[in-house]
Design a protein around this motif. Sequence first.
Motif, PDB file in Angstrom:
ATOM      1  N   GLY A 178     -56.084  69.103  11.584  1.00 45.58           N
ATOM      2  CA  GLY A 178     -57.536  69.028  11.724  1.00 45.58           C
ATOM      3  C   GLY A 178     -58.160  70.285  12.285  1.00 45.58           C
ATOM      4  N   TYR A 179     -57.373  71.055  13.033  1.00 43.99           N
ATOM      5  CA  TYR A 179     -57.907  72.294  13.602  1.00 43.99           C
ATOM      6  C   TYR A 179     -57.816  73.481  12.648  1.00 43.99           C
ATOM      7  N   ALA A 180     -57.199  73.254  11.470  1.00 38.12           N
ATOM      8  CA  ALA A 180     -56.999  74.370  10.534  1.00 38.12           C
ATOM      9  C   ALA A 180     -57.854  74.213   9.288  1.00 38.12           C
ATOM     10  N   LYS A 181     -59.021  73.559   9.447  1.00 42.16           N
ATOM     11  CA  LYS A 181     -59.878  73.296   8.285  1.00 42.16           C
ATOM     12  C   LYS A 181     -60.336  74.570   7.586  1.00 42.16           C
ATOM     13  N   THR A 182     -60.598  75.619   8.378  1.00 42.44           N
ATOM     14  CA  THR A 182     -61.046  76.874   7.769  1.00 42.44           C
ATOM     15  C   THR A 182     -59.959  77.444   6.867  1.00 42.44           C
ATOM     16  N   ALA A 183     -58.709  77.429   7.353  1.00 40.41           N
ATOM     17  CA  ALA A 183     -57.604  77.956   6.538  1.00 40.41           C
ATOM     18  C   ALA A 183     -57.432  77.136   5.264  1.00 40.41           C
ATOM     19  N   PHE A 184     -57.521  75.817   5.381  1.00 43.11           N
ATOM     20  CA  PHE A 184     -57.384  74.978   4.180  1.00 43.11           C
ATOM     21  C   PHE A 184     -58.541  75.219   3.206  1.00 43.11           C
ATOM     22  N   GLY A 185     -59.731  75.395   3.759  1.00 44.81           N
ATOM     23  CA  GLY A 185     -60.888  75.661   2.902  1.00 44.81           C
ATOM     24  C   GLY A 185     -60.730  76.968   2.138  1.00 44.81           C
ATOM     25  N   LEU A 186     -60.208  77.977   2.831  1.00 48.16           N
ATOM     26  CA  LEU A 186     -59.997  79.273   2.164  1.00 48.16           C
ATOM     27  C   LEU A 186     -58.908  79.158   1.097  1.00 48.16           C
ATOM     28  N   ARG A 187     -57.829  78.437   1.418  1.00 44.57           N
ATOM     29  CA  ARG A 187     -56.771  78.236   0.417  1.00 44.57           C
ATOM     30  C   ARG A 187     -57.347  77.542  -0.824  1.00 44.57           C
ATOM     31  N   ASP A 188     -58.177  76.494  -0.590  1.00 42.74           N
ATOM     32  CA  ASP A 188     -58.662  75.686  -1.713  1.00 42.74           C
ATOM     33  C   ASP A 188     -59.726  76.391  -2.541  1.00 42.74           C
TER      34      ASP A 188
ATOM     35  N   ALA B 248     -60.822  79.876  -2.089  1.00 45.17           N
ATOM     36  CA  ALA B 248     -60.734  81.329  -2.255  1.00 45.17           C
ATOM     37  C   ALA B 248     -59.261  81.715  -2.289  1.00 45.17           C
ATOM     38  N   GLY B 249     -58.453  80.871  -2.934  1.00 48.52           N
ATOM     39  CA  GLY B 249     -56.998  81.074  -2.965  1.00 48.52           C
ATOM     40  C   GLY B 249     -56.616  82.421  -3.554  1.00 48.52           C
ATOM     41  N   SER B 250     -57.386  82.887  -4.517  1.00 52.42           N
ATOM     42  CA  SER B 250     -57.046  84.169  -5.148  1.00 52.42           C
ATOM     43  C   SER B 250     -57.315  85.346  -4.216  1.00 52.42           C
ATOM     44  N   LYS B 251     -58.024  85.065  -3.125  1.00 54.18           N
ATOM     45  CA  LYS B 251     -58.329  86.133  -2.166  1.00 54.18           C
ATOM     46  C   LYS B 251     -57.453  86.044  -0.918  1.00 54.18           C
ATOM     47  N   CYS B 252     -56.422  85.185  -0.944  1.00 54.14           N
ATOM     48  CA  CYS B 252     -55.531  85.002   0.207  1.00 54.14           C
ATOM     49  C   CYS B 252     -54.117  85.412  -0.199  1.00 54.14           C
ATOM     50  N   VAL B 253     -53.547  86.405   0.517  1.00 53.52           N
ATOM     51  CA  VAL B 253     -52.194  86.847   0.135  1.00 53.52           C
ATOM     52  C   VAL B 253     -51.108  86.042   0.839  1.00 53.52           C
ATOM     53  N   GLY B 254     -51.434  85.376   1.926  1.00 51.47           N
ATOM     54  CA  GLY B 254     -50.406  84.617   2.622  1.00 51.47           C
ATOM     55  C   GLY B 254     -50.926  84.097   3.948  1.00 51.47           C
ATOM     56  N   GLU B 255     -50.012  83.523   4.741  1.00 51.87           N
ATOM     57  CA  GLU B 255     -50.388  83.028   6.063  1.00 51.87           C
ATOM     58  C   GLU B 255     -49.496  83.628   7.131  1.00 51.87           C
ATOM     59  N   PHE B 256     -49.957  83.529   8.371  1.00 50.52           N
ATOM     60  CA  PHE B 256     -49.288  84.148   9.521  1.00 50.52           C
ATOM     61  C   PHE B 256     -49.575  83.241  10.706  1.00 50.52           C
TER      62      PHE B 256
END
Lengths: 342, 342
Positions: free
Chosen positions: A25-35, A37-45
């Motif tokens: 629930g605290y990672a909504k921004t990351a999930f939103g970006l994956r869903d 703007a996935g083509s603009k995300c190279v990975g996670e850290f």
Amino acid sequence: MKDAYVAPTLPQPYLLFLGDVVEPGYAKTAFGLRDWAGSKCVGEFACDGAAVSTGLERMSPAEARARGARSLVIGVANSGGVIGDTWIAPLVEALEAGLDIVSGMHMGLAALPALADTAAAQGRRLIDVRTPPTGIPVGTGRKRAGKRLLAVGTDCAVGKKYTALALANAFFARGLDCDFRATGQTGIMIAGGGMPMDAVVSDFEAGAAEMLSPDAGSDHWDVIEGQGSLFHPAYAAVSLGLLHGSQPDVVVVCHEPGRTAMLGTAGYELPSVDETIDLTLRLGARTNPAIRCGGVSFNTARLNDAEAAKLIAAESERLGLPVADPIRGGAAFDRLVENCLG
Amino acid sequence: MKDAYVAPTLPQPYLLFLGDVVEPGYAKTAFGLRDWAGSKCVGEFACDGAAVSTGLERMSPAEARARGARSLVIGVANSGGVIGDTWIAPLVEALEAGLDIVSGMHMGLAALPALADTAAAQGRRLIDVRTPPTGIPVGTGRKRAGKRLLAVGTDCAVGKKYTALALANAFFARGLDCDFRATGQTGIMIAGGGMPMDAVVSDFEAGAAEMLSPDAGSDHWDVIEGQGSLFHPAYAAVSLGLLHGSQPDVVVVCHEPGRTAMLGTAGYELPSVDETIDLTLRLGARTNPAIRCGGVSFNTARLNDAEAAKLIAAESERLGLPVADPIRGGAAFDRLVENCLG
């Protein structure tokens, strides 16, 4: 159509930072970006001990930089909106690897000396997407060229961003000239720019919305993310300034069936969809007399398929308007899209 | 009733500074302070060449300090909202004489090194009344104890401040427990405190209005200065946040008969008084279902006595509500006051 204004222009692609969170629930921004703007995300850290993943490949800042990443985005929130001590070392590592840092947290990045000093030494940027641009003008109400759609809501957090993104994607898929115009932090990260409407000084609220969706070609659509609700006792000012400044031709009313109490209020009941359509058209007509309701977007995540289909059909019949859940899509959503296009 | 919150608390009494202006129109703040806070003004001070006077005794900052003044108030504006070079020497003289400086100009006082340095050296304050206090909370819509009246308008600059001040004075004269709650720069200087509503970040707009008129005794009245207009394409966000947060029991609609175009807009027509009453009650009912219109305040400065009396009588008959010009006062104003008190 070239954008006359999109600010700030964020450095993409992104590396998504998950901190040390253990609750999705605290990672909504990351999930939103994956869903979205996935083509603009190279990975996670993430920090050691983090228990949440977007499913993207996990990599160091240096690896992300080598694969083209230009910034690290803080994709998690915590209840205080602050950046904890455990995040400092990985964020410094990112700056040293050549990445800018993008944050939507309440706490400004530059308030942390370790980040400010490293960014200065490395020539990197610390970007707070909650900070509005300077030079926002007072609104004028002048009619602008081009078409505009605004997602509005019966409450906060009912799916306005999701609805606007789904509609913009559907417009794109039909070959239309279209821009998604972001008004909140996650939306701005997804779009790579926008206007943090809730952080704008109130005298300039409508002017900020005018700046966000400038004159465009007569067939161009701006699909604008909504904020708050005209019925919310805390946030209606944001919603009205956005409505007046956006001067939408079409509004889509977003609602979560079953929700009865407004978020964060002293016992306020949710308005009905009907009341929300009526008040939105009345107020919106001030800056665009041709405003109309294109339909209704339901967030039916709490219903099963049969319940959702039955409710959507019944409400569409009752209101005489298309009703759809963009996540479920299907023929109902197609009808909503077609009716918005008019 | 002790105030739970009035910020900033301005150092009174004042010395009114008139700069070097030659047009009375630029000295509205000084005239407003003379008219509504005359007992808090020890005199006036101006540059050589100034051609405007409030009629108060002209004196140096040192003389004013000797007579009890605690601050110099910049009582003039110019079109750019900036502090000119010719003002620096007299403002430094005031600081050196032991006065703080109070300003409502767009330009921050501390941005001028000569003022910042002298204030620091002398231990004096530079107070910008356009700067909101820190720590404004998000609104909740919780019903507060006490009674509230809000002046609203068909446009900007139609007499909302004047109307609220006149009503507050009339309430005082009837022996009622009452506070004038200022929301704009001149009002704040008159009251010695308040909330600069148009400078508050929009997410906190309603919360700022809640903070401005806190819980009070059941017979206590807050008479709240309005801002903008719900129909103004630039400023409606300010007006709605103030309406929601003020949760008024009574509104008085302020209007200038004969004005047809809204100030500073791209050709927007003024709404009618009827439309303004209707929309204000509809929106205000969200946070106070018992809201009612106490009557209408006309600014009839452009009419002669007979024209004004005829118009006031005709409009009162047509609307079924008291209508009065507070400057003209008389029986019509008494009826307005009585109807507000209910």
